[in-house]
Write a protein that holds these residues in place. Structure first.
Motif, PDB file in Angstrom:
ATOM      1  N   ALA A 238       0.828  -1.218   0.000  1.00  9.36           N
ATOM      2  CA  ALA A 238       0.000   0.000   0.000  1.00  9.36           C
ATOM      3  C   ALA A 238       0.852   1.254   0.000  1.00  9.36           C
ATOM      4  CB  ALA A 238      -0.933  -0.017   1.209  1.00  9.36           C
ATOM      5  N   ALA A 239       2.041   1.176   0.591  1.00  6.04           N
ATOM      6  CA  ALA A 239       2.938   2.329   0.652  1.00  6.04           C
ATOM      7  C   ALA A 239       3.843   2.432  -0.572  1.00  6.04           C
ATOM      8  CB  ALA A 239       3.788   2.253   1.914  1.00  6.04           C
ATOM      9  N   GLY A 240       3.702   1.492  -1.508  1.00  9.59           N
ATOM     10  CA  GLY A 240       4.553   1.503  -2.690  1.00  9.59           C
ATOM     11  C   GLY A 240       5.998   1.164  -2.391  1.00  9.59           C
ATOM     12  N   GLN A 241       6.213   0.341  -1.359  1.00 12.02           N
ATOM     13  CA  GLN A 241       7.570  -0.008  -0.937  1.00 12.02           C
ATOM     14  C   GLN A 241       7.874  -1.494  -1.146  1.00 12.02           C
ATOM     15  OE1 GLN A 241       7.457   1.282   3.197  1.00 12.02           O
ATOM     16  NE2 GLN A 241       8.383   3.255   2.660  1.00 12.02           N
ATOM     17  N   ASP A 242       7.268  -2.108  -2.155  1.00  9.93           N
ATOM     18  CA  ASP A 242       7.466  -3.544  -2.355  1.00  9.93           C
ATOM     19  C   ASP A 242       8.288  -3.858  -3.597  1.00  9.93           C
ATOM     20  OD1 ASP A 242       5.582  -2.786  -4.201  1.00  9.93           O
ATOM     21  OD2 ASP A 242       4.119  -4.336  -3.701  1.00  9.93           O
ATOM     22  N   SER A 243       9.077  -2.910  -4.054  1.00 10.15           N
ATOM     23  CA  SER A 243       9.945  -3.157  -5.206  1.00 10.15           C
ATOM     24  C   SER A 243      11.287  -3.723  -4.751  1.00 10.15           C
ATOM     25  CB  SER A 243      10.176  -1.859  -5.981  1.00 10.15           C
ATOM     26  OG  SER A 243      11.109  -2.054  -7.034  1.00 10.15           O
ATOM     27  N   VAL A 244      11.861  -4.597  -5.565  1.00  8.94           N
ATOM     28  CA  VAL A 244      13.193  -5.126  -5.282  1.00  8.94           C
ATOM     29  C   VAL A 244      14.204  -4.776  -6.374  1.00  8.94           C
ATOM     30  CG1 VAL A 244      12.383  -7.036  -3.832  1.00  8.94           C
ATOM     31  CG2 VAL A 244      12.570  -7.356  -6.310  1.00  8.94           C
ATOM     32  N   ALA A 245      13.756  -4.044  -7.385  1.00 10.25           N
ATOM     33  CA  ALA A 245      14.641  -3.588  -8.459  1.00 10.25           C
ATOM     34  C   ALA A 245      13.832  -2.679  -9.367  1.00 10.25           C
ATOM     35  CB  ALA A 245      15.211  -4.757  -9.259  1.00 10.25           C
ATOM     36  N   SER A 248      10.651  -3.889 -11.279  1.00 11.06           N
ATOM     37  CA  SER A 248      10.150  -5.140 -10.701  1.00 11.06           C
ATOM     38  C   SER A 248       8.680  -5.001 -10.337  1.00 11.06           C
ATOM     39  CB  SER A 248      10.958  -5.529  -9.463  1.00 11.06           C
ATOM     40  OG  SER A 248      10.713  -4.628  -8.391  1.00 11.06           O
ATOM     41  N   ARG A 249       8.014  -6.150 -10.266  1.00 14.15           N
ATOM     42  CA  ARG A 249       6.583  -6.151  -9.928  1.00 14.15           C
ATOM     43  C   ARG A 249       6.297  -7.343  -9.019  1.00 14.15           C
ATOM     44  NH1 ARG A 249       1.577  -7.942 -12.348  1.00 14.15           N
ATOM     45  NH2 ARG A 249       2.770  -9.103 -13.922  1.00 14.15           N
ATOM     46  N   PHE A 250       5.738  -7.052  -7.854  1.00 14.35           N
ATOM     47  CA  PHE A 250       5.356  -8.093  -6.904  1.00 14.35           C
ATOM     48  C   PHE A 250       4.088  -8.751  -7.423  1.00 14.35           C
ATOM     49  CE2 PHE A 250       3.731  -8.875  -2.314  1.00 14.35           C
ATOM     50  CZ  PHE A 250       4.175 -10.183  -2.367  1.00 14.35           C
ATOM     51  N   VAL A 251       4.178 -10.051  -7.778  1.00 14.63           N
ATOM     52  CA  VAL A 251       3.067 -10.685  -8.491  1.00 14.63           C
ATOM     53  C   VAL A 251       2.301 -11.715  -7.677  1.00 14.63           C
ATOM     54  CG1 VAL A 251       4.033 -10.262 -10.771  1.00 14.63           C
ATOM     55  CG2 VAL A 251       4.655 -12.354  -9.548  1.00 14.63           C
ATOM     56  N   GLY A 252       2.813 -12.145  -6.540  1.00 17.04           N
ATOM     57  CA  GLY A 252       2.078 -13.136  -5.757  1.00 17.04           C
ATOM     58  C   GLY A 252       2.993 -13.966  -4.899  1.00 17.04           C
ATOM     59  N   MET A 253       2.486 -15.104  -4.441  1.00 11.91           N
ATOM     60  CA  MET A 253       3.229 -15.935  -3.505  1.00 11.91           C
ATOM     61  C   MET A 253       2.929 -17.406  -3.735  1.00 11.91           C
ATOM     62  SD  MET A 253       2.527 -13.718  -0.058  1.00 11.91           S
ATOM     63  CE  MET A 253       1.026 -13.042  -0.780  1.00 11.91           C
ATOM     64  N   PHE A 254       3.951 -18.230  -3.520  1.00 10.55           N
ATOM     65  CA  PHE A 254       3.766 -19.662  -3.352  1.00 10.55           C
ATOM     66  C   PHE A 254       3.616 -19.951  -1.861  1.00 10.55           C
ATOM     67  CE2 PHE A 254       6.445 -19.595  -7.250  1.00 10.55           C
ATOM     68  CZ  PHE A 254       5.581 -20.262  -8.099  1.00 10.55           C
ATOM     69  N   ARG A 255       2.873 -20.986  -1.542  1.00 12.37           N
ATOM     70  CA  ARG A 255       2.843 -21.522  -0.183  1.00 12.37           C
ATOM     71  C   ARG A 255       3.396 -22.940  -0.258  1.00 12.37           C
ATOM     72  NH1 ARG A 255      -2.158 -21.429   0.632  1.00 12.37           N
ATOM     73  NH2 ARG A 255      -2.472 -19.624   1.980  1.00 12.37           N
ATOM     74  N   ALA A 256       4.449 -23.199   0.487  1.00  8.75           N
ATOM     75  CA  ALA A 256       5.064 -24.528   0.445  1.00  8.75           C
ATOM     76  C   ALA A 256       5.590 -24.903   1.819  1.00  8.75           C
ATOM     77  CB  ALA A 256       6.212 -24.549  -0.571  1.00  8.75           C
ATOM     78  N   HIS A 257       5.203 -26.077   2.294  1.00 11.01           N
ATOM     79  CA  HIS A 257       5.718 -26.635   3.549  1.00 11.01           C
ATOM     80  C   HIS A 257       5.599 -25.656   4.714  1.00 11.01           C
ATOM     81  CE1 HIS A 257       7.034 -29.907   1.086  1.00 11.01           C
ATOM     82  NE2 HIS A 257       7.826 -29.131   0.382  1.00 11.01           N
ATOM     83  N   VAL A 263       6.935 -13.644  -4.769  1.00  5.32           N
ATOM     84  CA  VAL A 263       7.549 -13.714  -6.096  1.00  5.32           C
ATOM     85  C   VAL A 263       7.450 -12.346  -6.764  1.00  5.32           C
ATOM     86  CG1 VAL A 263       7.481 -14.813  -8.371  1.00  5.32           C
ATOM     87  CG2 VAL A 263       6.890 -16.143  -6.323  1.00  5.32           C
ATOM     88  N   TRP A 264       8.566 -11.921  -7.347  1.00  2.00           N
ATOM     89  CA  TRP A 264       8.600 -10.696  -8.131  1.00  2.00           C
ATOM     90  C   TRP A 264       8.963 -11.032  -9.574  1.00  2.00           C
ATOM     91  CZ3 TRP A 264      10.003 -10.958  -3.109  1.00  2.00           C
ATOM     92  CH2 TRP A 264       9.556  -9.952  -2.227  1.00  2.00           C
ATOM     93  N   ASP A 265       8.271 -10.416 -10.532  1.00  2.00           N
ATOM     94  CA  ASP A 265       8.707 -10.423 -11.916  1.00  2.00           C
ATOM     95  C   ASP A 265       9.755  -9.333 -12.099  1.00  2.00           C
ATOM     96  OD1 ASP A 265       7.086 -12.484 -12.693  1.00  2.00           O
ATOM     97  OD2 ASP A 265       5.621 -11.239 -13.756  1.00  2.00           O
ATOM     98  N   LEU A 266      10.777  -9.624 -12.888  1.00  2.00           N
ATOM     99  CA  LEU A 266      11.859  -8.680 -13.139  1.00  2.00           C
ATOM    100  C   LEU A 266      12.022  -8.484 -14.643  1.00  2.00           C
ATOM    101  CD1 LEU A 266      14.450 -10.423 -10.786  1.00  2.00           C
ATOM    102  CD2 LEU A 266      13.026  -8.455 -10.190  1.00  2.00           C
TER     103      LEU A 266
END
Length: 315
Positions: A238-245, A248-257, A263-266
Motif C-alpha cells: 500500500a505504501a509503494g515499498q514492495d519493489s526489489v529492483a 520489478s513487480r510483486f506478483v504473488g506468492m507460493f505456499r510450500a511446507h 515472487v517478483w517479476d523482473l
C-alpha cells in the motif's frame, strides 16, 4: 457415526500443529492436490493418515531447504551426520529422480525433489538416509512403503547452518567420476539445458533469482508466520515499498511446507547482482512492517485481500 467422523478428522488435523500452522477447512490442502483441506487431508478417511504442514521445522536453513525442494533446479549441500564418517550430500535432484544414491566411493547423496508423498518429506529423507548408511554396495536407495515413525532428517544431522552451492546444471552428478563417454556427456548436457539459470542472493536468506527465458523472477521463501507476513507485505504494498529492483513487480506468492514465498517479476536483463542491495533494503523495511502494531488501514486491508488471492499452494 458423526461423532466418530469428527474424532477422526480432529486426529488428522492435530498433525498439522496449532496456531500459525493450522489449516482452515476451506483453505487449499497444503499437499498440493488442489482440493480444499476439508475434502482432502482434513476429511475423515482423507488422502493420507498423516500430513505434516511444516516438515522442515527445526532444520537449519529451513527456508532454503524449502526453496531447494520446490524452486531451485540444481544445488548441493554437505551434511554432517554423527555416527558415520561417510560423505553425505543433500542434492536438489539426482539422476532418474532417485531418492538417494550410494556412490562407488561410499558417499551418500540424498535427493530432495522426490515423489514419495508419504506426508512428511523430512521423515522420508531420514528413513532414506538411514537405509543408505546401512547399505554398503553402490546403488539407488528409496522407499517402497511409508517409513512409519522414526527420526526425520533434522534429527540425524549436526549442521547448524547450510553451505549451499547453486550449480549451473547437473554436472555434480558425475563430479566424483572420471572422464565420461560421449553418450553420458550428451545426456548430461541435455538435462542441464532444461535447468533455468538460478542464483542465491548473498545479502538475505533463501532468496533466489532465476531466468526462465521470457522473464526473470526473484522468489524468496520467508520464515515469518503467514498472517503476520501478509499484514506486513500489505503495508509495504500500500505504501509503494514492495519493489526489489527498477521495473520489478510483486506478483504473488507460493505456499510450500508451511511457509510463504513471495515472487517478483523482473525485466529481462536484470540479473542477480543488482538485487543484493534492494533486497537487503526490502528485508529491513519488512522487519519494520512486521513490528508495526495496530489494525490495517482500509487501503492496507484491500492490499492484503489482493495478496491473499494471489497465493498458490504447491506443497
Amino acid at each position: 457415526m458423526a461423532k466418530k467422523s469428527r474424532t477422526k478428522a480432529r486426529d488428522i488435523a492435530s498433525t498439522e500443529g496449532a496456531g500459525e500452522n493450522a489449516v482452515g477447512p476451506r483453505q487449499p490442502c497444503p499437499c498440493g492436490s488442489g482440493k480444499r483441506y476439508k475434502a482432502c487431508h482434513g476429511a475423515a478417511g482423507g488422502a493420507a493418515p498423516v500430513f505434516v504442514s511444516r516438515p522442515f521445522e527445526g532444520m537449519p536453513g529451513e527456508c532454503d531447504v524449502i526453496a531447494l525442494r520446490e524452486l531451485v533446479p540444481a544445488a548441493t549441500v554437505p551434511l554432517t551426520v554423527p555416527g558415520t564418517d561417510r560423505e553425505v550430500r543433500l542434492c536438489t535432484l539426482l539422476p532418474m529422480a532417485a531418492p538417494a544414491m550410494v556412490r562407488e566411493s561410499g558417499a551418500i547423496w540424498l535427493g530432495l525433489q522426490v515423489a514419495h508423498q508419504y506426508g512428511d518429506p523430512a521423515r522420508d529423507l531420514g528413513a532414506v538416509l538411514e537405509a543408505a548408511i546401512a547399505q554398503t554396495e553402490p546403488g539407488v536407495v528409496g522407499l517402497t512403503s511409508p517409513p512409519g515413525e522414526g527420526p526425520r532428517l533434522q534429527d540425524l544431522i549436526s549442521n547448524t547452518s547450510l553451505d549451499i552451492t547453486v550449480h549451473d546444471g547437473f554436472g555434480y552428478w558425475i563430479d566424483d567420476l572420471g572422464d565420461q563417454d560421449d553418450a553420458t556427456a550428451a545426456a548430461l548436457e541435455e538435462a542441464s539445458s532444461a535447468a533455468p539459470p538460478t542464483a542465491r542472493l548473498e545479502s538475505v536468506e533463501a532468496a533466489y533469482w532465476t531466468n526462465v527465458g521470457t522473464k526473470e523472477h526473484l522468489r524468496w521463501v520467508m520464515p515469518h508466520p503467514e498472517d503476520h507476513l501478509l499484514d506486513a507485505l500489505a503495508r509495504l504494498h500500500a505504501a509503494g515499498q514492495d519493489s526489489v529492483a527498477e521495473g520489478s513487480r510483486f506478483v504473488g506468492m507460493f505456499r510450500a511446507h508451511g511457509r510463504l514465498a513471495p515472487v517478483w517479476d523482473l525485466p529481462v536483463g536484470t540479473g542477480a547482482a543488482v538485487l543484493e542491495d534492494p533486497a537487503a533494503a526490502f528485508a529491513a523495511a519488512l522487519t519494520d512492517a512486521l513490528a508495526t502494531g495496530g489494525d490495517l488501514t482500509a487501503e492496507e486491508r484491500s492490499a492484503r485481500a489482493g495478496l491473499a488471492n494471489r497465493q498458490v499452494t504447491i506443497r
